[in-house]
Design a protein around this motif. Sequence first.
Motif, short mmCIF file in Angstrom:
data_model
loop_
_atom_site.label_atom_id
_atom_site.label_comp_id
_atom_site.label_asym_id
_atom_site.label_seq_id
_atom_site.Cartn_x
_atom_site.Cartn_y
_atom_site.Cartn_z
N MET A 107 -89.23 129.77 -61.93
CA MET A 107 -90.59 129.77 -61.41
C MET A 107 -91.41 128.63 -62.00
SD MET A 107 -93.20 132.79 -60.74
CE MET A 107 -94.16 133.04 -62.18
N PHE A 108 -91.10 128.29 -63.24
CA PHE A 108 -91.75 127.18 -63.91
C PHE A 108 -91.64 125.91 -63.06
CE2 PHE A 108 -91.18 123.58 -66.89
CZ PHE A 108 -92.38 123.65 -67.57
N ARG B 240 -90.89 125.74 -59.74
CA ARG B 240 -91.51 125.89 -58.41
C ARG B 240 -93.02 125.67 -58.50
NH1 ARG B 240 -88.25 130.49 -58.47
NH2 ARG B 240 -90.03 131.90 -58.41
N ASN C 190 -94.76 124.21 -60.97
CA ASN C 190 -95.09 122.84 -61.38
C ASN C 190 -94.93 121.85 -60.22
OD1 ASN C 190 -95.88 123.39 -63.92
ND2 ASN C 190 -94.07 122.61 -64.94
N TYR D 206 -89.71 134.75 -55.71
CA TYR D 206 -91.09 135.25 -55.75
C TYR D 206 -92.00 134.29 -56.52
CZ TYR D 206 -94.88 138.24 -57.49
OH TYR D 206 -96.09 138.75 -57.83
N HIS E 260 -95.98 134.49 -57.94
CA HIS E 260 -97.14 135.37 -58.06
C HIS E 260 -98.33 134.74 -57.32
CE1 HIS E 260 -100.39 137.66 -59.92
NE2 HIS E 260 -99.47 138.52 -60.30
N MET F 194 -100.68 132.45 -59.17
CA MET F 194 -100.14 131.13 -59.53
C MET F 194 -100.20 130.20 -58.33
SD MET F 194 -97.07 132.20 -61.99
CE MET F 194 -97.31 130.94 -63.18
N LYS G 12 -98.14 138.37 -48.84
CA LYS G 12 -98.47 137.93 -50.21
C LYS G 12 -99.07 136.52 -50.20
CE LYS G 12 -95.83 140.91 -53.01
NZ LYS G 12 -94.97 141.65 -52.06
N GLU H 38 -96.33 125.68 -69.36
CA GLU H 38 -95.50 126.73 -68.76
C GLU H 38 -96.28 127.48 -67.68
OE1 GLU H 38 -94.28 129.50 -71.66
OE2 GLU H 38 -92.88 130.52 -70.35
N TYR H 39 -97.19 128.31 -68.09
CA TYR H 39 -98.12 128.90 -67.13
C TYR H 39 -99.47 128.99 -67.85
CZ TYR H 39 -93.63 130.92 -65.71
OH TYR H 39 -92.33 131.12 -65.38
N PHE I 234 -94.59 139.98 -65.61
CA PHE I 234 -95.27 140.49 -64.42
C PHE I 234 -95.54 139.36 -63.42
CE2 PHE I 234 -96.20 143.57 -67.69
CZ PHE I 234 -96.03 144.76 -67.04
N LEU I 235 -95.70 138.15 -63.95
CA LEU I 235 -95.93 137.01 -63.06
C LEU I 235 -94.63 136.57 -62.41
CD1 LEU I 235 -98.27 134.85 -65.30
CD2 LEU I 235 -98.93 136.09 -63.26
N GLU I 236 -93.55 136.74 -63.15
CA GLU I 236 -92.27 136.26 -62.65
C GLU I 236 -91.60 137.21 -61.69
OE1 GLU I 236 -90.76 133.31 -66.21
OE2 GLU I 236 -90.14 135.40 -66.27
N ASP I 237 -91.91 138.49 -61.83
CA ASP I 237 -91.21 139.49 -61.03
C ASP I 237 -92.22 140.49 -60.47
OD1 ASP I 237 -89.60 141.37 -59.95
OD2 ASP I 237 -88.49 141.86 -61.77
N GLU I 238 -92.31 140.53 -59.17
CA GLU I 238 -93.32 141.42 -58.56
C GLU I 238 -92.96 142.90 -58.76
OE1 GLU I 238 -93.49 141.28 -54.25
OE2 GLU I 238 -91.48 140.45 -54.19
#
Lengths: 383, 465
Positions: A159-160, A162, A164, A191, A193, A196, A225, B49-50, B185-189
């Motif tokens: 996800m980092f 995607r 970015n 997924y 969020h 984000m 979503k 990172e986030y 929680f952000l990475e996995d719904e």
Amino acid sequence: MIPSSMIFLYMFICSALVVFEIFWLVYVAAKNTINHRNENKVYKIMYDYCKAVSKNKSMHLSKKDKTELKKALCSSHKVLPFAAAYNKMSTKYPKSTSVLMNELADLALPATNKMCKIKNSITKTYVIKLLCECAAIDNENCDRQIIANLFSMLKDKSMFCRVNALVAISTFGKAEDVVHAVGLLANGKYYVHPKMLTEAMGAFRGNHTVLSLMLCRDFDKFSEKYRIAILEYFTDCSPEIGEFVVDYLKGGYSIDVVCSTLRYFKKYPFDGAFDLIAEFVTNEDDYPWEIVTVATRALSSYDNEKVKGILKGALKSRNWYTRRNAAGGLVKIGMNIKETADILHGDDRYASEILKYNIDTANAKALSNDNSENGEVNAFGNS
Amino acid sequence: MEILRSIILLVSAFFALYLIVYATFLFCSVIVGAIKMSQRRVLHTYKNEYENKSFIPISIIVPAYNEEVTIIETINSLLTLEYNYYEIIVVDDGSKDETSKVVKDYFKMTKAARPIQYKIDCQPVENVYECHSQKVPLTLIRKKNGGKADALNMGINAAFYGYFICMDADSVLQHDALQKIAVPFLEDENCVASGGAIMLCNGVELDNGRVKKYDLPKNIIACMQAVEYTRSFLASRLLFDEFNGNLIISGAFGMFKKDVVIAVNGYDHSTKGEDMELVVKLHEFCHVNNRKYSIKYAPDAICWTQAPEKLRDLCTQRRRWHVGLFQCMLKYRNMFFDFNRPAVAFSYLYFLFYELLSPFIEILGIFVTIAIVALQMLNVEYCVAFYLVYVIFGTILSITSYFTTIYMQNLTFRFKNIFKIILLTFFETAALHFIMLWTRATAFRGYKKNKRNWGSIERKKINSK
């Protein structure tokens, strides 16, 4: 015989683990030492430059220093020490560090192209996002090949990467690229969020209204979503598109989409939406409680004479959250004690309690503001 | 005699198998742990990172019982967290000391007629106090005594936000702990809970949730636990996390999705291990309702907590944990060999054989060794070699976990700590291990079912500014 061979097996596994751990400790220690050495090298160059800039001295990187930084940015195993040095420096001299990054503008394209070829996607997106954010690459000198690479990174497992990649695309400022990127993410299997996504779209450097209208055009193509994330983005960045967003209140959309739309209209009151919002609150039996609750909160943002009456009615709702929001709304619009006396002294104990609690809270907040700012009128005009 | 020898051989084979399975498990776990920690470190260095300081609003629930010594420090540390969107709810579970008064006076809180919706059954509220002059809303709820689980349930009822964190009143969260624990929680719904790493603050100097000086505690009991904590996190949780098999999120620091916790009726009052019970209950609930879910572990979300420094306190704590584990395993015995959900069944078996039954199995092992000596079947050289492998294995594992902590946290390495760990492992394997074995094996003596109580250890002020 059997137990002893089993014990030998056990001892063998233990020994293997011991060997692995020793190997691991040595490997980590060696890697750390090399990274530290590289970090110090980069840090020294950055420090000399930033210190001079912070003292308003005109400063240019020497060719040797620039080559050293280029090496760090273009080689996958030196990016980590570069990042560590950059983090330290950006905490110490934030402004000077961004000046330094601008100085590196001519490195941006070769570094990005080089990074696009490496396998480690985390390092790759870190460098590209860093350079994009520092405005080292922008719309003018952006290579389509880089954008194409960024599009491919949107499908990465991490996800980092995607997120970015999306941020990097946003910083280029081309609305059609962002819409395409969001579409790719929506159709991908991983997924992201919604918050984000919203944040990444917020990094857009072009005209937000243009991007918002393009997203409105394709709104129905996205999954739920993504619709929510897009609406949150509108709420953050696009105050002028009320007439397009109002359609999402009219039906056919999910509860969460309607709630996000209501939040938009809470932040940017739009007269064309008032009747619909009021309808949700006054005919609460016809709508899901979540919509009624959020609509109750949104109403308090409208300067309309009907609002007081509707909120007073909502204070008697069967739903706990609707009542809470109605009480909060009444306090927010500043109804005076006379106007709420019937509720405060009425038979509905819960309505009275929640209203009183909201009044007390507003007063306490105002009082603490008074203490810090010395003199604001608190809720309900009390001092 | 031959029959006796055969029986002993059979029992020995069982022990050997028991050890082989454990060593293999540990082997996999350490490899996975090492790789994972290394990846985390890289992501941590790539700081962008986030930037998730406000993505998920969080309610922090701090249940407190007789915590007047540490509570102010705990709240102050929570107020310095690097996060934008959270509230703090302190629930005083009818303390006999001045916990409420100390908090009320220090933060100049005012009484509030806050209506609370009782979605989960708990003891009634006595008074609510609020403070709006701090960085984030701070609420103190004074209620009738009902135990830790009950206090947490009250906190959930009063929480405004959709996610909550439960923590102990004698703990300090690291400055970035909220950002880190929210990442799963952000990475996995489908994530319903995530647990942070617990580290011991005995011997550590903290400044606004940042480690100023890290050292192993001087007290030998605390020191042993400091090594044990890091070792256990490295040795099992990271591997369980890989296949969604974590059955424990420590009560000292865990984050949960509120609606799911309400759906399972919150924490169970009747168990001594309410933290494990909740996590196992969440596994069960999601499985029964055919709901996609994950329960994650965030190893870089750190909570610093106090360890008991007296052997008596340590024994009391471990006894309570063991009884809690037993209650939980018994309640959810349907997970035993339920291979419709292999990950959970595997974790259940691990906890059954290597946690719950391990003291009994080890005591049996001591008796078997005595029998082997009596029957003159003992090979002394072989036995000594085996013991040495065991000690070296334990020492290396402890040193690795110490290095991992240093590496992950960017702390100063101290050579003297390596010697300390080596001596400690010898001490642990020679003495303390047997004391703990006995404590756990006899945990049920004097145990009263449904007794609501708080595990209490002697509190000291945390070395924090």
